[in-house]
Design a protein around this motif. Structure first.
Motif, PDB file in Angstrom:
ATOM      1  N   LYS A 114       0.833  -1.200   0.000  1.00 25.98           N
ATOM      2  CA  LYS A 114       0.000   0.000   0.000  1.00 25.98           C
ATOM      3  C   LYS A 114       0.871   1.255   0.000  1.00 25.98           C
ATOM      4  O   LYS A 114       1.971   1.253   0.558  1.00 25.98           O
ATOM      5  CB  LYS A 114      -0.883   0.029   1.248  1.00 25.98           C
ATOM      6  CG  LYS A 114      -1.794  -1.164   1.435  1.00 25.98           C
ATOM      7  CD  LYS A 114      -2.476  -1.092   2.792  1.00 25.98           C
ATOM      8  CE  LYS A 114      -3.290  -2.339   3.067  1.00 25.98           C
ATOM      9  NZ  LYS A 114      -3.886  -2.312   4.422  1.00 25.98           N
ATOM     10  N   LYS A 115       0.390   2.308  -0.573  1.00 26.74           N
ATOM     11  CA  LYS A 115       1.082   3.585  -0.487  1.00 26.74           C
ATOM     12  C   LYS A 115       0.915   4.151   0.921  1.00 26.74           C
ATOM     13  O   LYS A 115      -0.159   4.093   1.505  1.00 26.74           O
ATOM     14  CB  LYS A 115       0.523   4.570  -1.515  1.00 26.74           C
ATOM     15  CG  LYS A 115       0.822   4.182  -2.958  1.00 26.74           C
ATOM     16  CD  LYS A 115       0.307   5.230  -3.926  1.00 26.74           C
ATOM     17  CE  LYS A 115       0.657   4.850  -5.365  1.00 26.74           C
ATOM     18  NZ  LYS A 115       0.141   5.842  -6.341  1.00 26.74           N
ATOM     19  N   GLY A 116       2.005   4.692   1.450  1.00 25.82           N
ATOM     20  CA  GLY A 116       1.947   5.282   2.781  1.00 25.82           C
ATOM     21  C   GLY A 116       1.870   4.270   3.899  1.00 25.82           C
ATOM     22  O   GLY A 116       1.424   4.590   5.003  1.00 25.82           O
ATOM     23  N   ALA A 117       2.324   3.033   3.636  1.00 23.82           N
ATOM     24  CA  ALA A 117       2.248   1.990   4.661  1.00 23.82           C
ATOM     25  C   ALA A 117       3.625   1.690   5.245  1.00 23.82           C
ATOM     26  O   ALA A 117       3.866   0.586   5.726  1.00 23.82           O
ATOM     27  CB  ALA A 117       1.641   0.722   4.078  1.00 23.82           C
ATOM     28  N   ALA A 118       4.527   2.662   5.213  1.00 27.40           N
ATOM     29  CA  ALA A 118       5.897   2.422   5.668  1.00 27.40           C
ATOM     30  C   ALA A 118       5.972   2.053   7.141  1.00 27.40           C
ATOM     31  O   ALA A 118       6.867   1.324   7.566  1.00 27.40           O
ATOM     32  CB  ALA A 118       6.755   3.655   5.398  1.00 27.40           C
ATOM     33  N   ALA A 119       5.020   2.550   7.943  1.00 23.90           N
ATOM     34  CA  ALA A 119       5.057   2.290   9.378  1.00 23.90           C
ATOM     35  C   ALA A 119       4.341   1.004   9.765  1.00 23.90           C
ATOM     36  O   ALA A 119       4.423   0.579  10.910  1.00 23.90           O
ATOM     37  CB  ALA A 119       4.441   3.464  10.134  1.00 23.90           C
ATOM     38  N   ALA A 120       3.641   0.400   8.834  1.00 26.21           N
ATOM     39  CA  ALA A 120       2.875  -0.811   9.128  1.00 26.21           C
ATOM     40  C   ALA A 120       3.786  -2.034   9.120  1.00 26.21           C
ATOM     41  O   ALA A 120       4.849  -2.031   8.504  1.00 26.21           O
ATOM     42  CB  ALA A 120       1.752  -0.989   8.119  1.00 26.21           C
ATOM     43  N   ARG A 121       3.354  -3.087   9.825  1.00 24.97           N
ATOM     44  CA  ARG A 121       4.089  -4.340   9.769  1.00 24.97           C
ATOM     45  C   ARG A 121       4.069  -4.869   8.340  1.00 24.97           C
ATOM     46  O   ARG A 121       3.144  -4.595   7.572  1.00 24.97           O
ATOM     47  CB  ARG A 121       3.465  -5.360  10.707  1.00 24.97           C
ATOM     48  CG  ARG A 121       3.638  -5.040  12.173  1.00 24.97           C
ATOM     49  CD  ARG A 121       3.001  -6.113  13.032  1.00 24.97           C
ATOM     50  NE  ARG A 121       3.544  -7.429  12.736  1.00 24.97           N
ATOM     51  CZ  ARG A 121       3.040  -8.555  13.224  1.00 24.97           C
ATOM     52  NH1 ARG A 121       1.977  -8.517  14.019  1.00 24.97           N
ATOM     53  NH2 ARG A 121       3.585  -9.725  12.921  1.00 24.97           N
ATOM     54  N   ALA A 122       5.101  -5.640   7.991  1.00 27.33           N
ATOM     55  CA  ALA A 122       5.271  -6.049   6.600  1.00 27.33           C
ATOM     56  C   ALA A 122       4.018  -6.703   6.030  1.00 27.33           C
ATOM     57  O   ALA A 122       3.525  -6.326   4.964  1.00 27.33           O
ATOM     58  CB  ALA A 122       6.466  -6.993   6.489  1.00 27.33           C
ATOM     59  N   GLY A 123       3.464  -7.695   6.728  1.00 22.12           N
ATOM     60  CA  GLY A 123       2.301  -8.393   6.217  1.00 22.12           C
ATOM     61  C   GLY A 123       1.082  -7.512   6.116  1.00 22.12           C
ATOM     62  O   GLY A 123       0.236  -7.694   5.228  1.00 22.12           O
ATOM     63  N   GLN A 124       0.967  -6.530   7.011  1.00 26.64           N
ATOM     64  CA  GLN A 124      -0.177  -5.634   7.004  1.00 26.64           C
ATOM     65  C   GLN A 124      -0.050  -4.533   5.964  1.00 26.64           C
ATOM     66  O   GLN A 124      -1.014  -3.821   5.692  1.00 26.64           O
ATOM     67  CB  GLN A 124      -0.350  -5.012   8.391  1.00 26.64           C
ATOM     68  CG  GLN A 124      -0.651  -6.027   9.482  1.00 26.64           C
ATOM     69  CD  GLN A 124      -0.644  -5.414  10.869  1.00 26.64           C
ATOM     70  OE1 GLN A 124      -0.126  -4.321  11.067  1.00 26.64           O
ATOM     71  NE2 GLN A 124      -1.213  -6.132  11.829  1.00 26.64           N
ATOM     72  N   ALA A 125       1.129  -4.399   5.372  1.00 26.77           N
ATOM     73  CA  ALA A 125       1.353  -3.344   4.380  1.00 26.77           C
ATOM     74  C   ALA A 125       0.972  -3.776   2.970  1.00 26.77           C
ATOM     75  O   ALA A 125       0.983  -2.961   2.053  1.00 26.77           O
ATOM     76  CB  ALA A 125       2.822  -2.915   4.398  1.00 26.77           C
ATOM     77  N   LEU A 126       0.639  -5.055   2.784  1.00 25.72           N
ATOM     78  CA  LEU A 126       0.264  -5.523   1.461  1.00 25.72           C
ATOM     79  C   LEU A 126      -1.021  -4.844   0.990  1.00 25.72           C
ATOM     80  O   LEU A 126      -1.951  -4.642   1.763  1.00 25.72           O
ATOM     81  CB  LEU A 126       0.060  -7.038   1.467  1.00 25.72           C
ATOM     82  CG  LEU A 126       1.310  -7.892   1.671  1.00 25.72           C
ATOM     83  CD1 LEU A 126       0.928  -9.357   1.779  1.00 25.72           C
ATOM     84  CD2 LEU A 126       2.294  -7.692   0.529  1.00 25.72           C
ATOM     85  N   ARG A 127      -1.072  -4.528  -0.278  1.00 29.85           N
ATOM     86  CA  ARG A 127      -2.241  -3.869  -0.835  1.00 29.85           C
ATOM     87  C   ARG A 127      -3.410  -4.848  -0.920  1.00 29.85           C
ATOM     88  O   ARG A 127      -3.247  -6.011  -1.249  1.00 29.85           O
ATOM     89  CB  ARG A 127      -1.925  -3.328  -2.233  1.00 29.85           C
ATOM     90  CG  ARG A 127      -2.944  -2.340  -2.749  1.00 29.85           C
ATOM     91  CD  ARG A 127      -2.466  -1.669  -3.996  1.00 29.85           C
ATOM     92  NE  ARG A 127      -2.480  -2.568  -5.144  1.00 29.85           N
ATOM     93  CZ  ARG A 127      -2.176  -2.178  -6.378  1.00 29.85           C
ATOM     94  NH1 ARG A 127      -1.788  -0.938  -6.594  1.00 29.85           N
ATOM     95  NH2 ARG A 127      -2.211  -3.040  -7.361  1.00 29.85           N
ATOM     96  N   GLY A 128      -4.609  -4.352  -0.626  1.00 30.02           N
ATOM     97  CA  GLY A 128      -5.800  -5.159  -0.794  1.00 30.02           C
ATOM     98  C   GLY A 128      -6.162  -5.978   0.433  1.00 30.02           C
ATOM     99  O   GLY A 128      -5.727  -5.713   1.556  1.00 30.02           O
ATOM    100  N   THR A 129      -6.939  -7.020   0.209  1.00 24.05           N
ATOM    101  CA  THR A 129      -7.456  -7.866   1.274  1.00 24.05           C
ATOM    102  C   THR A 129      -6.350  -8.644   1.984  1.00 24.05           C
ATOM    103  O   THR A 129      -5.277  -8.887   1.419  1.00 24.05           O
ATOM    104  CB  THR A 129      -8.486  -8.864   0.706  1.00 24.05           C
ATOM    105  OG1 THR A 129      -8.873  -9.801   1.713  1.00 24.05           O
ATOM    106  CG2 THR A 129      -7.912  -9.637  -0.453  1.00 24.05           C
ATOM    107  N   SER A 130      -6.658  -9.073   3.206  1.00 26.55           N
ATOM    108  CA  SER A 130      -5.698  -9.861   3.980  1.00 26.55           C
ATOM    109  C   SER A 130      -5.530 -11.273   3.437  1.00 26.55           C
ATOM    110  O   SER A 130      -4.702 -12.033   3.939  1.00 26.55           O
ATOM    111  CB  SER A 130      -6.146  -9.925   5.443  1.00 26.55           C
ATOM    112  OG  SER A 130      -7.422 -10.538   5.551  1.00 26.55           O
TER     113      SER A 130
END
Length: 251
Positions: A114-130
Motif C-alpha cells: 500500500k502507499k503510505g504503509a511504511a510504518a505498518a508491519r510487513a504483512g499488514q502493508a500488502l495492498r488489498g485484502t488480507s
C-alpha cells in the motif's frame, strides 16, 4: 531434498527484449549462461486469472512443461477484480494453490504494498485484502530506506523466520544483482553470554570466594536458578563450594 527443474515466468509489465536483458543480467551476476538454463517465458499480451480460458491455458502450460517454479509478476496485472474484496481475490489465489498442489510447482507471486504503509508491519502493508498475507507459505517483503538500501524481511508459515537483512542492487557491467549489505566498521552482534559463563567470569575476577548472596545480587536471578547452575558447575568440576558457603573456581 533438492529437486532441480525448470522455471516458467510471466512478466506482465515488461516486453520480451527487456525480460531477456534482465534474465541475462541476473545470470551474468551469478556466473551462469542463460542459454544453459531451463527458463520458459510466457509471452502472451495478457494473462487474467479471473478468466476461465486463461486459467485453463496456464494450467495446461504448467502440466506440459512441468516447471518446478512458476513466477507471476505482478499480481495487479493478472486480474480485473477488486483487490480489496476477499470474495473476489480468494478464488484466484485458490486456483494458484491448486496448481501448486496438483503439479508440485512452487508459485511465486509479486504483489505491491500500500502507499503510505511504511510504518505498518510487513504483512499488514500488502495492498488489498488480507487474503494475500494468509495465502503465502513464505512471504518476502522488500522496503526501501532513506539511504536507498532495501530491507528484506522473511516470514514463513511453518518455520522460524530470519532476522531482517539489508540488501542493495549492485551493477557490474551490464549485470544487475541484489547483494547483502555488510556495513563497514560494523561488527556482527556478539553471541549471548550464558549464565554459566557469567558465573565463571565473576569467580575468575574475584580475589576471594564469593558468597552466594553476592552472586544472587550481582546477577539478579531467582535463587532456584542460581543454585541449579552452581550445582551443575560443581558437579562438572568447574567450581567448588567452601565451608562457609561461598564459591570459587577450581584450580
Amino acid at each position: 531434498m533438492t529437486r532441480p527443474g525448470g522455471v516458467l515466468l510471466y512478466a506482465a509489465e515488461d516486453s520480451a527484449p527487456i525480460v531477456r536483458q534482465r534474465l541475462e543480467g541476473i545470470c551474468a551476476a551469478s556466473g551462469l549462461a542463460l542459454e544453459e538454463l531451463d527458463i520458459q517465458v510466457i509471452t502472451v499480451p495478457t494473462l487474467r486469472l479471473d478468466w476461465e480460458a486463461d486459467r485453463s491455458a496456464l494450467a495446461n502450460t504448467v502440466a506440459s512443461l512441468a516447471p518446478r517454479l512458476l513466477i507471476l509478476d505482478p499480481f495487479v496485472r493478472l486480474h480485473c477484480v477488486d483487490e480489496n474484496t476477499s470474495g473476489e481475490v480468494a478464488p484466484l489465489l485458490g486456483f494458484l494453490r491448486e496448481l501448486q498442489r496438483k503439479h508440485g510447482v512452487a508459485v511465486v507471486v509479486v504483489h505491491h504494498a500500500k502507499k503510505g504503509a511504511a510504518a505498518a508491519r510487513a504483512g499488514q502493508a500488502l495492498r488489498g485484502t488480507s487474503e494475500f498475507h494468509a495465502w503465502g507459505d513464505s512471504n518476502l517483503y522488500l522496503r526501501r530506506d532513506g539511504d536507498d538500501k532495501l530491507t528484506l524481511t522473511v516470514e514463513h508459515r511453518a518455520a522460524p523466520s530470519e532476522k531482517p537483512r539489508l540488501i542493495e542492487l549492485v551493477q557490474s557491467g551490464q549485470a544487475l544483482a541484489l547483494q547483502l549489505v555488510n556495513p563497514q566498521g560494523q561488527a556482527p552482534p556478539p553471541e549471548p553470554i550464558s549464565l554459566d559463563q557469567r558465573i565463571i567470569g565473576a569467580l575468575a575476577e574475584a580475589t576471594a570466594p564469593i558468597p552466594i548472596a553476592d552472586l544472587r545480587s550481582k546477577f539478579r536471578i531467582r535463587n532456584a536458578t542460581l543454585y541449579d547452575r552452581l550445582n551443575a558447575l560443581t558437579a562438572a568440576g568447574r567450581v567448588t563450594k567452601t565451608d562457609n558457603g561461598s564459591y570459587r573456581l577450581v584450580g
